[in-house]
Design an enzyme around this catalytic site. Sequence first.
Site, PDB file in Angstrom:
ATOM      1  N   LYS A  54      41.791  98.765  52.747  1.00 32.39           N
ATOM      2  CA  LYS A  54      41.796  98.194  54.122  1.00 32.39           C
ATOM      3  C   LYS A  54      42.903  97.063  54.304  1.00 32.39           C
ATOM      4  O   LYS A  54      43.238  97.109  55.489  1.00 32.39           O
ATOM      5  CB  LYS A  54      40.300  97.515  54.201  1.00 32.39           C
ATOM      6  CG  LYS A  54      39.211  98.319  54.515  1.00 32.39           C
ATOM      7  CD  LYS A  54      37.912  97.836  54.039  1.00 32.39           C
ATOM      8  CE  LYS A  54      36.742  99.035  54.169  1.00 32.39           C
ATOM      9  NZ  LYS A  54      35.591  98.579  53.551  1.00 32.39           N
ATOM     10  N   GLN A  98      31.689  94.223  52.473  1.00 32.54           N
ATOM     11  CA  GLN A  98      31.711  95.387  51.808  1.00 32.54           C
ATOM     12  C   GLN A  98      30.399  95.699  51.114  1.00 32.54           C
ATOM     13  O   GLN A  98      29.868  94.822  50.289  1.00 32.54           O
ATOM     14  CB  GLN A  98      32.792  95.198  50.564  1.00 32.54           C
ATOM     15  CG  GLN A  98      32.993  96.540  49.963  1.00 32.54           C
ATOM     16  CD  GLN A  98      33.402  97.836  50.826  1.00 32.54           C
ATOM     17  OE1 GLN A  98      34.293  97.518  51.663  1.00 32.54           O
ATOM     18  NE2 GLN A  98      32.883  99.040  50.646  1.00 32.54           N
ATOM     19  N   ASP A 121      31.815  96.911  61.522  1.00 29.83           N
ATOM     20  CA  ASP A 121      31.287  98.022  60.664  1.00 29.83           C
ATOM     21  C   ASP A 121      30.235  98.436  61.739  1.00 29.83           C
ATOM     22  O   ASP A 121      29.940  99.799  61.317  1.00 29.83           O
ATOM     23  CB  ASP A 121      30.628  97.597  59.574  1.00 29.83           C
ATOM     24  CG  ASP A 121      31.406  97.741  58.229  1.00 29.83           C
ATOM     25  OD1 ASP A 121      32.122  98.642  58.307  1.00 29.83           O
ATOM     26  OD2 ASP A 121      31.315  97.056  57.252  1.00 29.83           O
TER      27      ASP A 121
HETATM   28  N1  GUN Z   1      30.628 100.807  51.685  1.00 27.94           N
HETATM   29  C1  GUN Z   1      30.783 102.241  51.732  1.00 27.94           C
HETATM   30  N2  GUN Z   1      31.055 102.356  53.108  1.00 27.94           N
HETATM   31  C2  GUN Z   1      31.123 101.218  53.688  1.00 27.94           C
HETATM   32  C3  GUN Z   1      31.523 101.004  54.905  1.00 27.94           C
HETATM   33  O1  GUN Z   1      31.926 101.594  55.818  1.00 27.94           O
HETATM   34  N3  GUN Z   1      31.525  99.587  55.289  1.00 27.94           N
HETATM   35  C4  GUN Z   1      31.137  98.707  54.463  1.00 27.94           C
HETATM   36  N4  GUN Z   1      31.169  97.454  54.927  1.00 27.94           N
HETATM   37  N5  GUN Z   1      30.746  98.867  53.150  1.00 27.94           N
HETATM   38  C5  GUN Z   1      30.706 100.276  52.820  1.00 27.94           C
END
Ligand code: GUN
Length: 296
Positions: A54, A98, A121
Amino acid sequence: MAAKKLSGTKVARAMRKEMAAEVERLKADHGVVPGLAVVLVGDNPASVSYVSGKRKACEEVAINSLEHKRDADFTEEALLELIAELNADPAVNGILVQLPLPDHIDEHHVLDAIDPSKDVDGFHPINLGRMLVGEECLLPCTPHGVQQLLLRGGVDIEGKHVVMVGRSNIVGKPLANILLQRKEGSNATVTVCHTRTPDMAVHTRQADILIVAAGRPNTITADMVADGAVVVDVGVNRIEDASRERGFRLVGDVDYAGVREKASLITPVPGGVGPMTITMLLHNTIAAAKTAHGVE
Ligand code: GUN
Protein backbone atom coordinates in the site's frame (compact mmCIF):
# COMPACT_ATOMS: atom_id res chain seq x y z
CA MET A 1 -8.33 -23.92 -26.20
CA ALA A 2 -6.66 -22.43 -23.16
CA ALA A 3 -8.22 -19.36 -21.54
CA LYS A 4 -6.96 -15.84 -22.07
CA LYS A 5 -5.34 -14.33 -19.02
CA LEU A 6 -7.13 -11.36 -17.43
CA SER A 7 -4.25 -9.37 -15.94
CA GLY A 8 -5.02 -7.19 -12.94
CA THR A 9 -1.48 -5.86 -13.11
CA LYS A 10 -2.15 -4.34 -16.55
CA VAL A 11 -5.56 -2.88 -15.70
CA ALA A 12 -4.25 -1.54 -12.37
CA ARG A 13 -1.31 0.11 -14.14
CA ALA A 14 -3.64 1.94 -16.52
CA MET A 15 -5.92 3.06 -13.68
CA ARG A 16 -3.02 4.28 -11.54
CA LYS A 17 -1.75 6.39 -14.42
CA GLU A 18 -5.15 8.10 -14.58
CA MET A 19 -5.11 8.55 -10.80
CA ALA A 20 -1.61 10.06 -10.73
CA ALA A 21 -2.83 12.70 -13.20
CA GLU A 22 -5.89 13.32 -11.02
CA VAL A 23 -3.75 13.76 -7.86
CA GLU A 24 -1.51 16.19 -9.74
CA ARG A 25 -4.55 18.21 -10.79
CA LEU A 26 -5.90 18.23 -7.21
CA LYS A 27 -2.62 19.60 -5.94
CA ALA A 28 -2.11 22.16 -8.72
CA ASP A 29 -5.67 23.50 -8.85
CA HIS A 30 -6.80 23.10 -5.24
CA GLY A 31 -3.66 22.63 -3.10
CA VAL A 32 -5.04 19.27 -1.96
CA VAL A 33 -2.78 16.24 -1.34
CA PRO A 34 -4.86 13.15 -0.39
CA GLY A 35 -3.65 11.49 2.83
CA LEU A 36 -4.07 7.83 3.79
CA ALA A 37 -3.42 6.57 7.33
CA VAL A 38 -2.65 2.86 7.56
CA VAL A 39 -2.83 1.22 10.99
CA LEU A 40 -1.08 -2.09 11.57
CA VAL A 41 -1.27 -3.89 14.92
CA GLY A 42 1.21 -6.76 15.36
CA ASP A 43 3.48 -8.34 12.79
CA ASN A 44 1.42 -10.88 10.82
CA PRO A 45 3.74 -11.47 7.82
CA ALA A 46 0.97 -11.25 5.20
CA SER A 47 -0.28 -8.00 6.77
CA VAL A 48 3.22 -6.50 6.87
CA SER A 49 3.58 -7.33 3.19
CA TYR A 50 0.16 -5.83 2.28
CA VAL A 51 0.97 -2.64 4.18
CA SER A 52 4.26 -2.23 2.36
CA GLY A 53 2.42 -2.78 -0.96
CA LYS A 54 0.00 0.00 0.00
CA ARG A 55 2.88 2.35 0.82
CA LYS A 56 4.48 1.77 -2.60
CA ALA A 57 1.16 2.25 -4.39
CA CYS A 58 0.60 5.57 -2.61
CA GLU A 59 4.07 6.72 -3.67
CA GLU A 60 3.27 5.76 -7.26
CA VAL A 61 0.34 8.21 -7.45
CA ALA A 62 1.75 10.78 -4.94
CA ILE A 63 -0.79 10.18 -2.19
CA ASN A 64 0.56 10.98 1.27
CA SER A 65 0.81 7.71 3.21
CA LEU A 66 1.08 7.77 7.00
CA GLU A 67 1.80 4.49 8.76
CA HIS A 68 0.91 3.77 12.38
CA LYS A 69 2.53 0.51 13.50
CA ARG A 70 1.78 -0.82 16.97
CA ASP A 71 2.86 -3.93 18.91
CA ALA A 72 0.57 -6.97 19.07
CA ASP A 73 -0.36 -6.18 22.71
CA PHE A 74 -1.75 -2.72 21.81
CA THR A 75 -5.11 -2.46 23.59
CA GLU A 76 -8.50 -1.95 21.97
CA GLU A 77 -8.92 1.22 24.04
CA ALA A 78 -5.65 2.66 22.75
CA LEU A 79 -6.58 1.71 19.17
CA LEU A 80 -9.94 3.47 19.51
CA GLU A 81 -8.09 6.55 20.79
CA LEU A 82 -5.76 6.48 17.79
CA ILE A 83 -8.75 6.23 15.45
CA ALA A 84 -10.41 9.21 17.16
CA GLU A 85 -7.23 11.24 16.53
CA LEU A 86 -7.14 10.21 12.87
CA ASN A 87 -10.86 11.00 12.50
CA ALA A 88 -10.13 14.54 13.74
CA ASP A 89 -6.99 15.08 11.64
CA PRO A 90 -7.74 17.16 8.50
CA ALA A 91 -4.58 15.86 6.77
CA VAL A 92 -6.03 12.32 6.93
CA ASN A 93 -8.66 11.63 4.25
CA GLY A 94 -8.63 7.84 4.53
CA ILE A 95 -8.15 5.46 7.45
CA LEU A 96 -7.36 1.80 6.90
CA VAL A 97 -6.96 -0.61 9.80
CA GLN A 98 -5.25 -3.72 8.49
CA LEU A 99 -7.14 -6.93 9.25
CA PRO A 100 -7.01 -9.40 10.89
CA LEU A 101 -6.57 -7.72 14.28
CA PRO A 102 -5.17 -9.64 17.29
CA ASP A 103 -7.80 -11.75 19.10
CA HIS A 104 -8.12 -9.43 22.11
CA ILE A 105 -9.45 -6.62 19.88
CA ASP A 106 -13.07 -6.65 18.64
CA GLU A 107 -12.91 -5.93 14.91
CA HIS A 108 -16.47 -4.54 14.83
CA HIS A 109 -15.77 -2.01 17.60
CA VAL A 110 -12.78 -0.75 15.64
CA LEU A 111 -14.37 -0.59 12.19
CA ASP A 112 -17.49 1.11 13.61
CA ALA A 113 -15.28 3.83 15.17
CA ILE A 114 -13.90 5.01 11.81
CA ASP A 115 -15.56 8.15 10.44
CA PRO A 116 -17.63 6.78 7.50
CA SER A 117 -16.38 9.64 5.28
CA LYS A 118 -12.79 8.37 5.86
CA ASP A 119 -13.66 4.66 5.62
CA VAL A 120 -11.64 3.91 2.48
CA ASP A 121 -11.98 0.15 3.08
CA GLY A 122 -15.76 0.52 2.80
CA PHE A 123 -16.21 -1.75 5.85
CA HIS A 124 -18.25 0.64 8.05
CA PRO A 125 -21.89 -0.48 8.46
CA ILE A 126 -23.02 2.95 7.19
CA ASN A 127 -21.14 2.48 3.91
CA LEU A 128 -22.21 -1.17 3.61
CA GLY A 129 -25.83 -0.09 4.17
CA ARG A 130 -25.55 2.64 1.55
CA MET A 131 -24.05 0.11 -0.85
CA LEU A 132 -26.94 -2.30 -0.22
CA VAL A 133 -29.57 0.31 -1.14
CA GLY A 134 -27.54 1.66 -4.08
CA GLU A 135 -26.58 5.05 -2.61
CA GLU A 136 -23.31 6.81 -3.38
CA CYS A 137 -20.66 5.55 -0.93
CA LEU A 138 -17.09 4.30 -0.48
CA LEU A 139 -17.20 0.73 -1.84
CA PRO A 140 -15.10 -2.13 -0.40
CA CYS A 141 -11.88 -2.34 -2.41
CA THR A 142 -11.62 -6.00 -3.42
CA PRO A 143 -15.26 -6.34 -4.59
CA HIS A 144 -15.11 -3.02 -6.45
CA GLY A 145 -11.74 -4.06 -7.93
CA VAL A 146 -13.20 -7.34 -9.22
CA GLN A 147 -16.07 -5.47 -10.90
CA GLN A 148 -13.68 -2.96 -12.50
CA LEU A 149 -11.34 -5.74 -13.65
CA LEU A 150 -14.22 -7.54 -15.38
CA LEU A 151 -15.58 -4.36 -16.99
CA ARG A 152 -12.19 -3.09 -18.17
CA GLY A 153 -11.37 -6.62 -19.35
CA GLY A 154 -14.37 -6.39 -21.69
CA VAL A 155 -16.64 -8.79 -19.78
CA ASP A 156 -20.36 -7.98 -20.03
CA ILE A 157 -21.85 -8.59 -16.57
CA GLU A 158 -25.40 -7.51 -17.42
CA GLY A 159 -27.84 -10.44 -17.20
CA LYS A 160 -25.06 -12.99 -16.69
CA HIS A 161 -25.19 -15.72 -14.08
CA VAL A 162 -22.50 -14.93 -11.53
CA VAL A 163 -21.70 -17.69 -9.05
CA MET A 164 -19.86 -16.36 -6.00
CA VAL A 165 -18.00 -18.91 -3.88
CA GLY A 166 -17.48 -17.47 -0.39
CA ARG A 167 -19.59 -15.25 1.87
CA SER A 168 -17.06 -13.16 3.81
CA ASN A 169 -17.84 -9.60 4.88
CA ILE A 170 -14.77 -8.42 2.95
CA VAL A 171 -15.43 -10.10 -0.43
CA GLY A 172 -18.34 -12.50 -0.98
CA LYS A 173 -21.25 -10.63 0.61
CA PRO A 174 -20.42 -7.16 -0.72
CA LEU A 175 -19.43 -8.42 -4.19
CA ALA A 176 -22.69 -10.36 -4.57
CA ASN A 177 -24.54 -7.14 -3.69
CA ILE A 178 -22.55 -4.92 -6.04
CA LEU A 179 -23.14 -7.21 -9.03
CA LEU A 180 -26.83 -7.47 -8.14
CA GLN A 181 -27.38 -3.68 -8.25
CA ARG A 182 -29.85 -2.25 -10.71
CA LYS A 183 -27.03 -0.28 -12.33
CA GLU A 184 -24.93 -0.26 -15.47
CA GLY A 185 -21.99 -2.64 -14.99
CA SER A 186 -24.06 -4.86 -12.67
CA ASN A 187 -27.56 -6.34 -13.18
CA ALA A 188 -26.27 -9.90 -12.82
CA THR A 189 -28.18 -12.92 -11.57
CA VAL A 190 -26.18 -13.90 -8.51
CA THR A 191 -25.84 -17.22 -6.68
CA VAL A 192 -23.75 -17.36 -3.49
CA CYS A 193 -22.17 -20.67 -2.39
CA HIS A 194 -20.34 -21.31 0.88
CA THR A 195 -18.97 -24.00 3.18
CA ARG A 196 -22.45 -25.31 4.01
CA THR A 197 -23.55 -25.61 0.37
CA PRO A 198 -24.04 -29.29 -0.45
CA ASP A 199 -22.59 -30.26 -3.85
CA MET A 200 -21.17 -26.88 -4.78
CA ALA A 201 -20.22 -28.10 -8.27
CA VAL A 202 -23.92 -28.23 -9.25
CA HIS A 203 -23.93 -24.45 -8.87
CA THR A 204 -20.45 -23.55 -10.09
CA ARG A 205 -21.04 -25.42 -13.39
CA GLN A 206 -23.95 -23.06 -14.08
CA ALA A 207 -21.78 -19.96 -13.88
CA ASP A 208 -21.11 -17.63 -16.79
CA ILE A 209 -18.83 -15.79 -14.39
CA LEU A 210 -17.36 -17.76 -11.48
CA ILE A 211 -15.80 -15.73 -8.66
CA VAL A 212 -13.92 -17.60 -5.96
CA ALA A 213 -13.04 -16.18 -2.54
CA ALA A 214 -12.96 -19.26 -0.34
CA GLY A 215 -9.49 -18.98 1.21
CA ARG A 216 -8.47 -22.53 0.29
CA PRO A 217 -6.26 -23.77 -2.59
CA ASN A 218 -7.90 -26.04 -5.19
CA THR A 219 -11.44 -25.18 -4.07
CA ILE A 220 -12.33 -25.08 -7.77
CA THR A 221 -11.11 -27.77 -10.17
CA ALA A 222 -11.74 -28.10 -13.92
CA ASP A 223 -14.71 -30.48 -13.50
CA MET A 224 -16.54 -27.72 -11.58
CA VAL A 225 -16.35 -25.15 -14.41
CA ALA A 226 -18.47 -24.77 -17.57
CA ASP A 227 -16.76 -24.55 -20.96
CA GLY A 228 -16.07 -20.91 -21.77
CA ALA A 229 -16.73 -19.52 -18.28
CA VAL A 230 -14.98 -16.41 -16.99
CA VAL A 231 -13.12 -17.29 -13.77
CA VAL A 232 -11.97 -14.74 -11.18
CA ASP A 233 -9.71 -16.05 -8.42
CA VAL A 234 -9.68 -13.82 -5.33
CA GLY A 235 -7.73 -16.29 -3.17
CA VAL A 236 -4.23 -15.61 -1.88
CA ASN A 237 -2.67 -18.64 -0.17
CA ARG A 238 0.94 -19.07 0.91
CA ILE A 239 2.33 -22.50 0.04
CA GLU A 240 5.67 -23.54 1.54
CA ASP A 241 8.26 -23.74 -1.22
CA ALA A 242 11.91 -24.25 -0.29
CA SER A 243 12.99 -23.48 -3.86
CA ARG A 244 11.89 -19.83 -3.40
CA GLU A 245 14.11 -17.33 -1.64
CA ARG A 246 11.29 -16.22 0.71
CA GLY A 247 10.32 -19.84 1.46
CA PHE A 248 6.81 -19.76 -0.04
CA ARG A 249 4.85 -19.13 -3.21
CA LEU A 250 1.38 -17.68 -3.67
CA VAL A 251 -1.50 -19.65 -5.15
CA GLY A 252 -5.18 -18.79 -5.50
CA ASP A 253 -8.28 -20.83 -4.68
CA VAL A 254 -8.58 -22.15 -8.25
CA ASP A 255 -6.56 -24.98 -9.80
CA TYR A 256 -5.20 -22.62 -12.45
CA ALA A 257 -3.50 -25.18 -14.69
CA GLY A 258 -6.62 -27.36 -14.94
CA VAL A 259 -9.26 -24.64 -15.08
CA ARG A 260 -7.52 -22.53 -17.74
CA GLU A 261 -8.17 -25.41 -20.18
CA LYS A 262 -11.95 -24.97 -19.74
CA ALA A 263 -12.42 -21.25 -19.09
CA SER A 264 -12.44 -18.49 -21.73
CA LEU A 265 -10.85 -15.90 -19.44
CA ILE A 266 -9.10 -16.36 -16.08
CA THR A 267 -7.29 -14.17 -13.55
CA PRO A 268 -3.86 -15.36 -12.36
CA VAL A 269 -2.52 -15.34 -8.78
CA PRO A 270 -0.47 -13.27 -8.25
CA GLY A 271 -1.17 -10.48 -10.73
CA GLY A 272 -4.97 -10.80 -10.86
CA VAL A 273 -7.28 -9.30 -8.25
CA GLY A 274 -4.50 -8.26 -5.80
CA PRO A 275 -3.24 -5.20 -7.71
CA MET A 276 -6.87 -4.12 -8.26
CA THR A 277 -7.64 -4.10 -4.53
CA ILE A 278 -4.87 -1.61 -3.81
CA THR A 279 -5.84 0.46 -6.84
CA MET A 280 -9.40 0.83 -5.56
CA LEU A 281 -8.00 1.88 -2.18
CA LEU A 282 -6.18 4.72 -3.95
CA HIS A 283 -9.40 5.54 -5.79
CA ASN A 284 -11.34 5.73 -2.51
CA THR A 285 -8.67 7.89 -0.86
CA ILE A 286 -8.80 10.37 -3.74
CA ALA A 287 -12.62 10.35 -3.66
CA ALA A 288 -12.64 10.95 0.13
CA ALA A 289 -10.16 13.84 -0.25
CA LYS A 290 -12.31 15.42 -2.96
CA THR A 291 -15.44 15.16 -0.82
CA ALA A 292 -13.61 16.59 2.23
CA HIS A 293 -12.48 19.61 0.20
CA GLY A 294 -15.67 20.06 -1.79
CA VAL A 295 -13.90 19.40 -5.12
CA GLU A 296 -15.84 17.91 -8.03
N1 GUN B 1 -7.00 -7.84 5.20
C1 GUN B 1 -7.24 -8.58 4.08
N2 GUN B 1 -7.84 -7.82 3.14
C2 GUN B 1 -8.00 -6.59 3.68
C3 GUN B 1 -8.55 -5.38 3.18
O1 GUN B 1 -9.05 -5.27 2.05
N3 GUN B 1 -8.52 -4.33 4.04
C4 GUN B 1 -8.00 -4.42 5.29
N4 GUN B 1 -8.03 -3.34 6.07
N5 GUN B 1 -7.48 -5.53 5.78
C5 GUN B 1 -7.48 -6.61 4.97
